[in-house]
Structures are given as structure tokens and as C-alpha cells.
Design a protein around this motif. Sequence first.
Motif, PDB file in Angstrom:
ATOM      1  N   LEU A   6      55.135  46.437  24.037  1.00  0.00           N
ATOM      2  CA  LEU A   6      55.227  46.164  25.469  1.00  0.00           C
ATOM      3  C   LEU A   6      53.851  45.993  26.098  1.00  0.00           C
ATOM      4  O   LEU A   6      53.723  45.386  27.166  1.00  0.00           O
ATOM      5  N   LEU A   7      52.811  46.512  25.451  1.00  0.00           N
ATOM      6  CA  LEU A   7      51.449  46.396  25.977  1.00  0.00           C
ATOM      7  C   LEU A   7      50.711  45.181  25.416  1.00  0.00           C
ATOM      8  O   LEU A   7      49.520  45.011  25.665  1.00  0.00           O
ATOM      9  N   ALA A   8      51.414  44.320  24.682  1.00  0.00           N
ATOM     10  CA  ALA A   8      50.767  43.178  24.040  1.00  0.00           C
ATOM     11  C   ALA A   8      50.215  42.174  25.045  1.00  0.00           C
ATOM     12  O   ALA A   8      49.357  41.360  24.699  1.00  0.00           O
ATOM     13  N   GLY A   9      50.658  42.222  26.291  1.00  0.00           N
ATOM     14  CA  GLY A   9      50.197  41.269  27.288  1.00  0.00           C
ATOM     15  C   GLY A   9      48.858  41.603  27.910  1.00  0.00           C
ATOM     16  O   GLY A   9      48.310  40.776  28.657  1.00  0.00           O
ATOM     17  N   PHE A  10      48.290  42.761  27.624  1.00  0.00           N
ATOM     18  CA  PHE A  10      47.003  43.115  28.222  1.00  0.00           C
ATOM     19  C   PHE A  10      45.879  42.355  27.538  1.00  0.00           C
ATOM     20  O   PHE A  10      45.678  42.451  26.328  1.00  0.00           O
ATOM     21  N   VAL A  11      45.128  41.604  28.334  1.00  0.00           N
ATOM     22  CA  VAL A  11      44.054  40.773  27.796  1.00  0.00           C
ATOM     23  C   VAL A  11      42.872  41.631  27.340  1.00  0.00           C
ATOM     24  O   VAL A  11      42.272  41.375  26.299  1.00  0.00           O
ATOM     25  N   GLN A  12      42.524  42.657  28.125  1.00  0.00           N
ATOM     26  CA  GLN A  12      41.391  43.526  27.805  1.00  0.00           C
ATOM     27  C   GLN A  12      41.837  44.989  27.826  1.00  0.00           C
ATOM     28  O   GLN A  12      41.500  45.753  28.726  1.00  0.00           O
ATOM     29  N   PRO A  13      42.597  45.414  26.820  1.00  0.00           N
ATOM     30  CA  PRO A  13      43.120  46.792  26.846  1.00  0.00           C
ATOM     31  C   PRO A  13      42.044  47.864  26.776  1.00  0.00           C
ATOM     32  O   PRO A  13      42.274  48.990  27.228  1.00  0.00           O
ATOM     33  N   LEU A  14      40.864  47.529  26.226  1.00  0.00           N
ATOM     34  CA  LEU A  14      39.794  48.523  26.115  1.00  0.00           C
ATOM     35  C   LEU A  14      38.739  48.382  27.202  1.00  0.00           C
ATOM     36  O   LEU A  14      37.745  49.108  27.197  1.00  0.00           O
TER      37      LEU A  14
END
Length: 330
Positions: A202-210
Motif C-alpha cells: 500500500l506504500l508503493a506509491g510514495f516517491v521518496q519514502p526515505l
Amino acid sequence: MLEEVERWLRQRSWSAADRPLDQLLAAKRAAGTTVSVVLPALNEEATVGEIVATIRRELMSRPESEPGGAGVPLVDELVVLDSGSTDGTAKVAAEAGARVVHRDAILPRVPALPGKGEVLWRSLLVTGGDIICFVDADLREFRARFVSGIVGPLLTDPDVHFVKAMYDRPLAGGAAGAGAAGQGGRVTELVARPLLNLHWPLLAGFVQPLGGEYAARRSLLERLPFPVGYGVELGLLVDALHTVGLDALAQVDVGVRLHRHQDDQALGRMAAAIYRTAQLRLARGHLVRPRLTQFDRGEEGGFVPRTAAVDTEERPPMTEVPEYTTRHAA
């Protein structure tokens, strides 16, 4: 699952330009919301002053006696949290107009551990904003939209609780736009993104997760544990998903992010900590304290091993810290 991510991308991904500053100020005044900006800093004298000066000049109220008048009151407090700098970071930040707090002065009964997550966790004790915005102190060519962009959804949409910045991240050290946009997030692409796609799709859409620029409601942050080291961004993102759900998370495009890049060995330690943070969330209770061995070329030939512990410590949710609950009850 893919359809859910695509829906989220359409509904919860914005540009900083989507919410003009006058709209944010109107929403802030109407709700009486307060905003704190925190810059965690360790030996960042070359960049922290300009970041502080830009935020003060463009986003904070100032006495009318100062050049430029009263300014724009989007940010209510600006804190640089010094985690043990040995250069002029604290002096430069204070002269630029920030309130500087040393990590060791906060919650002294709990000895401080090294790491970025440690200072972010402690910052909850020395800030008062309903919304807390974190900004890394090593950014170059900093723009105020890094703050206003990610704070915007929290001010205008009560259903949003956590917002990450997204941006191009060139690896080259030149001006904005120089270098390949996707090459500056090596640990993201090699470690964090595969982990998220495999275990938290579900978090795969975050472009810059870090990315180090994100904002959240205090009411959420105070309920989350904070990994003390490099894993803090991944840990907070995953735990926010499980605490408030996907639709309470969002991301905002703020343009281009230029900053100091780490060498390969530092990236290796970061990758190990991030993997360990994910592992903790996947298999609590079946853990050993890990170590990471890396190699340097020795002066007399051959390779010399260097072994370091991987960050595994986590601080509890602030709602479990007596000093915090007492302060907020008062």
C-alpha cells in the motif's frame, strides 16, 4: 492492491502549487492551528543558516521594526535541534533566527543515543505546534515550498495526518536540474522501495519514502515509536500506515532537492539500519542484535574489516513518557 495504490496516487498526491499561501493562511487562521518546524542538525554550519533565514523571511511573522515588515505567519516556531555538532552549527542557526536546543538538554534522565531519529523524537518535548514539520539541515538552494507544500494538506484537509515531500534528487552536485534526477536516492531504490513493495505494498506509491522532509499532526507522532537512527523515516511511514490508514497519508511535489550525498560505506550502514527497521516490524520477538562488517583497503595492502552495530534501538511513543504527558496535561 495495484488499483488501490493508483487510486491513492490520484487522490493523495499533489504539487506545492496546488495550495497557494493565502489559502493556507486562511485555513490556519480559521482552525487556530499552530505549526512547528524542526531542523535536526549535526555539523551543518554551511547550510543551516540559509534554511533558517528563508523560513523566517518567507513564512514567519517578524516585528514590524525588522526589514520586510511583519512577514507571513505560517510557521509559529522554528527549532534547530543540535545533536552534538563540533562546528559552528548552533551559532549560525541562532544568528539566523532559530531557537537552538541541544539534544542532551532534553529529557536528561534518559541518556541520548546517537542518531537522527533520537533528536526527532526528543523534539516533541520542546515544540508546541499542532503540526510538526521536519526539514533536513543539509539542503542547498532551499525553497520555502519545502515547508508550505507539505504543511498545506494538513491545514486544509482534516483527514490527512502525515505528508511526505516528493522531489527530483539529482546525484550531481551542480545547480538544480543537473545530473540524473533519479540517481540521488540509492538506498531508496536498492533497499527501501523493494521492502515496501514486497511487505507493505500500500506504500508503493510514495516517491521518496526515505526523504527527510515531512510533516505530521502531533496527535499522530506522539503515538508512534521512533527508531533512533537511519531507520526513522521508514519506521514512521510504516507505523503511520498501520495507525491511521492509507488515506490519511499524502505526498506533495516540491521540485528539486539538493543536498550533501553520503559515501558508499555510510550508505551501507543506512541500508542495514533500514532493513533492520523493516525486520523489526515484520518479526518482533525473534531478534538478535545485528552487526555490519565493511572493508577498507589497508595501508600495507589487503582489506581491513570495520564492524559496527546496526541501529536497532527505538524510543517509545511520547504518550508513554511521563514528562510529555504531564506537560500536555498542564
